[in-house]
Structures are given as structure tokens and as C-alpha cells.
Design a protein around this motif. Structure first.
Motif, PDB file in Angstrom:
ATOM      1  N   ASN A 147      50.880  26.944  40.492  1.00 16.02           N
ATOM      2  CA  ASN A 147      50.407  26.051  41.299  1.00 16.02           C
ATOM      3  C   ASN A 147      50.901  27.045  43.172  1.00 16.02           C
ATOM      4  O   ASN A 147      52.178  26.782  43.100  1.00 16.02           O
ATOM      5  N   LEU A 148      49.690  26.734  44.076  1.00 15.21           N
ATOM      6  CA  LEU A 148      49.920  27.609  44.866  1.00 15.21           C
ATOM      7  C   LEU A 148      49.973  26.721  46.367  1.00 15.21           C
ATOM      8  O   LEU A 148      48.627  26.029  46.584  1.00 15.21           O
ATOM      9  N   GLU A 149      50.193  26.595  47.146  1.00 13.69           N
ATOM     10  CA  GLU A 149      50.623  25.129  47.857  1.00 13.69           C
ATOM     11  C   GLU A 149      50.008  26.262  49.363  1.00 13.69           C
ATOM     12  O   GLU A 149      50.530  27.175  49.598  1.00 13.69           O
ATOM     13  N   VAL A 150      49.009  26.118  50.184  1.00 10.96           N
ATOM     14  CA  VAL A 150      48.757  26.401  51.102  1.00 10.96           C
ATOM     15  C   VAL A 150      48.736  25.519  52.083  1.00 10.96           C
ATOM     16  O   VAL A 150      48.050  24.300  52.280  1.00 10.96           O
ATOM     17  N   LYS A 151      48.775  25.902  53.592  1.00 15.60           N
ATOM     18  CA  LYS A 151      48.564  25.638  54.571  1.00 15.60           C
ATOM     19  C   LYS A 151      48.576  26.165  55.504  1.00 15.60           C
ATOM     20  O   LYS A 151      48.756  27.155  55.435  1.00 15.60           O
ATOM     21  N   THR A 152      47.076  25.467  55.986  1.00 16.07           N
ATOM     22  CA  THR A 152      46.649  26.284  57.044  1.00 16.07           C
ATOM     23  C   THR A 152      45.763  25.235  57.660  1.00 16.07           C
ATOM     24  O   THR A 152      45.272  24.300  58.082  1.00 16.07           O
ATOM     25  N   ASN A 153      45.269  25.632  58.823  1.00 15.31           N
ATOM     26  CA  ASN A 153      44.860  25.649  60.422  1.00 15.31           C
ATOM     27  C   ASN A 153      43.812  26.004  60.423  1.00 15.31           C
ATOM     28  O   ASN A 153      42.245  25.697  60.904  1.00 15.31           O
ATOM     29  N   VAL A 154      42.377  26.884  59.449  1.00 13.23           N
ATOM     30  CA  VAL A 154      41.583  27.462  59.141  1.00 13.23           C
ATOM     31  C   VAL A 154      40.289  27.308  58.100  1.00 13.23           C
ATOM     32  O   VAL A 154      41.705  27.046  57.147  1.00 13.23           O
ATOM     33  N   ASN A 155      39.899  27.624  57.894  1.00 11.93           N
ATOM     34  CA  ASN A 155      38.824  27.448  57.244  1.00 11.93           C
ATOM     35  C   ASN A 155      39.477  29.015  56.408  1.00 11.93           C
ATOM     36  O   ASN A 155      39.205  29.861  56.849  1.00 11.93           O
ATOM     37  N   TYR A 156      39.322  29.059  54.772  1.00  7.88           N
ATOM     38  CA  TYR A 156      39.298  30.491  54.019  1.00  7.88           C
ATOM     39  C   TYR A 156      39.201  30.234  52.408  1.00  7.88           C
ATOM     40  O   TYR A 156      37.927  29.233  51.894  1.00  7.88           O
ATOM     41  N   THR A 157      39.096  31.618  52.534  1.00  7.76           N
ATOM     42  CA  THR A 157      38.146  31.282  50.519  1.00  7.76           C
ATOM     43  C   THR A 157      39.583  31.817  49.876  1.00  7.76           C
ATOM     44  O   THR A 157      40.300  32.605  49.827  1.00  7.76           O
ATOM     45  N   VAL A 158      39.373  32.290  49.073  1.00  6.74           N
ATOM     46  CA  VAL A 158      40.254  33.147  47.847  1.00  6.74           C
ATOM     47  C   VAL A 158      39.614  34.152  46.781  1.00  6.74           C
ATOM     48  O   VAL A 158      38.148  33.142  46.892  1.00  6.74           O
ATOM     49  N   THR A 159      39.802  34.856  47.004  1.00  7.91           N
ATOM     50  CA  THR A 159      39.606  36.218  46.007  1.00  7.91           C
ATOM     51  C   THR A 159      40.438  37.015  45.024  1.00  7.91           C
ATOM     52  O   THR A 159      41.655  37.067  45.575  1.00  7.91           O
ATOM     53  N   ILE A 160      40.129  36.650  43.787  1.00  7.58           N
ATOM     54  CA  ILE A 160      41.205  38.057  42.748  1.00  7.58           C
ATOM     55  C   ILE A 160      40.150  38.827  42.930  1.00  7.58           C
ATOM     56  O   ILE A 160      39.312  38.754  43.013  1.00  7.58           O
ATOM     57  N   ASN A 161      40.862  39.735  42.339  1.00 10.50           N
ATOM     58  CA  ASN A 161      40.572  41.106  42.554  1.00 10.50           C
ATOM     59  C   ASN A 161      40.055  41.182  40.899  1.00 10.50           C
ATOM     60  O   ASN A 161      39.808  40.710  40.172  1.00 10.50           O
ATOM     61  N   GLU A 162      39.062  42.209  41.037  1.00 13.38           N
ATOM     62  CA  GLU A 162      37.122  42.430  40.071  1.00 13.38           C
ATOM     63  C   GLU A 162      38.184  42.104  38.879  1.00 13.38           C
ATOM     64  O   GLU A 162      37.958  42.162  37.682  1.00 13.38           O
ATOM     65  N   THR A 163      39.513  43.439  38.986  1.00 15.35           N
ATOM     66  CA  THR A 163      40.331  44.061  37.969  1.00 15.35           C
ATOM     67  C   THR A 163      40.496  43.159  37.432  1.00 15.35           C
ATOM     68  O   THR A 163      41.471  43.050  35.806  1.00 15.35           O
ATOM     69  N   ASP A 164      41.503  41.644  37.951  1.00 16.86           N
ATOM     70  CA  ASP A 164      42.529  41.361  37.158  1.00 16.86           C
ATOM     71  C   ASP A 164      41.680  39.864  37.058  1.00 16.86           C
ATOM     72  O   ASP A 164      42.031  38.738  36.982  1.00 16.86           O
TER      73      ASP A 164
END
Length: 334
Positions: A154-171
């Protein structure tokens, strides 16, 4: 009778004086009734109408206007008393005038605002000054370590901008996000499924949290999935000589630790057979007690990766009497 002659003159004088006083009062009222005006010049009109907005960086902007009286400008108190917005100069004379709004860098992660008040006589005009927050993506952790069994992180993200999540293609084959790939402005928790590692080598995966300009990297480390496993861990055999076949599942070249006994030996044909099916010769048991021993299969570079085979051999079949003669007296005995 003479007094009557002076009466008209006296009345005329009184009327004349009253007329002069009335004219004087009219001039005074006209001056007091002059309309006070503040007229923004150029782009300043939109600042009075819509406010003044700055980025998170330090900056300044000029406000220009004309007015028909002395003026002054004040900055409202901010929460916490922080002085991040100032004006220069703070006052001036009638006519064309202006002041400069100065802003220091916003190092916080929230917008902030303050009100400026321009005063001329009894007339006031206000400008709301807003400064945008510092853009940021904050993670509670940027590294996760898991054993070869995998699981969830579980990864908690605190931000004031819109963001996207990308996983390395090989992973992507062993790191999978649970849920949507895009998050809005908020504090949120992202969950990822980590598959078991069935490879001998440890592995590292990378997850990117980005809005295009800001990027945070999360590293996922998973221990190697070294496996050495016996399909059968115990062999119960008779006292007779025999050869047993031991099947082993492993994804690395394992070592074998033989026991220090003379009744278990490696079958000569093992070298020509499958490396994952080993054969052992068990000598006949000539003793009247059962016996047991162990063979250990392990990883030379990591002795914790091991499995143990126990061999239990029955005793030689026999009926053994410890004493063949007994002499007893005439009394009752056991």
C-alpha cells in the motif's frame, strides 16, 4: 424722526451681510460635496475586478490609477502573521499614482491569499491577491522489500496535482495495480499486487508516479524464489538392501550433504540420470534395532534454501531372548 431715516439703511446692510455669508457657505458646501474617485489605469482594472494571481514563485506586479485625493494602501493580516505580500509605496498624493505588489516564493503545498485595500478619503477599493501552491507529489515510502512469496503493498500519495501511475513494461507481469490508474487532487492510497517470485534470482521493479513535470519513483525489491523441494521427505524401508529414487524440484544447482554413515551410498548410475532424480543404495540392516539418517539438499550460496530427506530402515527380523535359563526356588516368583 432721524432714527426712522436710518432704518432702511440698517436693514439693507443686514441683508447684504447675510447674502455674503450665504455665498460663502455655498462655496464651502460645493468643495465638501466634491465626489472622490479612484480610476484604475491600463490592466489594473481587471485586478480590481478579478483579483491578482501569482504562481508559487516570487514575483511582482504594478497597480496604476488616478485619484482626486491623497491615498494609502494596506495589506490585511495573514493567518499566522506571515508576511509574504508587501506593497511599495504605501501612500501618495492626488493625481496619477500607483504601487507595486511584491510576493515571496510559496514553499507550501496550499494556495494562499490576502486582501489589499486602497483608500482615498472615504472611498475604498480592494484587490484580492492569490498565490498558487507549490506543486508536489509526496510519497510515504519510495522503497518496498518483499520475500519471494509476494503479497500486497500500500502506497500513500499526498499531492496537489493530478497524476498517473505507470509500471515498467518489463515489471507488469509481476506488479499489478489494484484499481484506477489516475488519481485526482487528494491524499490517496494505491494498492499493488506482487506475484510470488518463482525464479532463482531476486528481482527489482519500478513504479512511476507523475504529472508530466513532477515524477516520483518507487522501487520494489523481491527476494529470490530459490526452490529446492523433495516430492517425498521420508522413506520407510525394510531391513533388506534396496535402491531408492529421490525426486527433487529445484530451480538452481543444489549441493548434497551425505550423512556420515556407511549404510547409505550414491548409486553409480546417478551421474547418467536426471539431475533431479537421484538414486541411493541402502545396505541391509544386520542389526536388531532400526536405524535412521538424513540427506540434506541445499543451495551453496544460501544454506537457508534447503530440504531434508529422512531415511528410516527397519531392524533385522529376529526373536531375541536376553536369558535362556532361569533357576527358581520353591516359593512363588515372577
Amino acid at each position: 424722526m432721524k432714527a426712522l431715516h436710518f432704518l432702511p439703511i440698517t436693514l439693507l446692510s443686514i441683508i447684504s451681510c447675510m447674502s455674503i455669508i450665504a455665498c460663502s457657505n455655498d462655496d464651502s458646501n460645493k468643495k465638501n460635496d466634491e465626489v472622490i474617485t479612484i480610476t484604475p489605469l491600463g490592466n489594473s482594472q481587471r485586478y480590481f475586478d478579478n483579483g491578482l494571481t501569482f504562481t508559487s514563485q516570487s514575483g511582482s506586479e504594478n497597480i496604476e490609477f488616478t485619484c482626486n485625493g491623497d491615498w494609502n494602501v494596506s495589506v490585511a493580516n495573514t493567518i499566522g502573521g506571515e508576511t509574504w505580500c508587501t506593497v511599495t509605496p504605501a501612500n501618495g498624493k492626488a493625481g496619477e499614482g500607483g504601487f507595486t505588489v511584491n510576493i515571496v516564493e510559496n514553499k507550501g503545498y496550499d494556495d494562499r491569499n490576502v486582501t489589499l485595500t486602497l483608500t482615498v478619503g472615504n472611498i475604498k477599493k480592494t484587490i484580492v491577491v492569490t498565490q498558487k501552491q507549490k506543486d508536489a507529489i509526496l510519497l510515504t515510502a519510495n522503497k518496498y522489500e518483499l520475500d519471494n512469496k509476494g503479497g500486497k503493498i500500500n502506497l500513500e500519495v499526498k499531492t496537489n496535482v493530478n497524476y498517473t501511475v505507470t509500471i515498467n513494461e518489463t515489471d507488469k507481469k509481476w506488479i499489478k495495480q489494484v484499481g484506477s490508474n489516475t488519481r485526482a487532487l487528494s491524499s490517496s492510497t494505491l494498492t499493488f499486487d506482487i506475484s510470488p517470485n518463482e525464479e532463482y534470482e531476486k528481482r527489482e521493479g519500478v513504479i512511476y508516479i507523475t504529472n508530466g513535470e513532477l515524477t516520483e519513483t518507487v522501487h520494489v525489491y523481491q527476494a529470490s524464489g530459490g526452490v529446492v523441494m523433495l516430492t517425498k521427505n521420508e522413506y520407510f524401508i525394510s531391513d533388506k538392501e534396496q535402491t531408492i529414487a529421490v525426486d527433487i524440484k529445484s530451480n538452481f544447482n543444489f549441493e548434497v550433504k551425505m550423512p556420515n554413515v556407511d549404510w547409505i551410498s550414491i548409486a553409480p548410475s546417478t551421474k547418467s540420470m536426471s539431475s533431479h532424480t537421484l538414486y541411493y543404495i541402502i545396505s541391509p540392516n544386520e542389526e536388531y534395532d532400526s536405524r535412521e539418517s538424513e540427506i540434506i539438499f541445499y543451495d551453496k550460496s544460501n544454506v537457508k534454501l534447503a530440504d531434508t530427506l529422512k531415511i528410516i530402515q527397519a531392524q533385522k527380523d529376529a526373536i531375541i531372548i536376553s536369558k535362556k535359563e532361569y533357576e527358581v526356588n520353591s516359593k512363588e516368583n515372577t
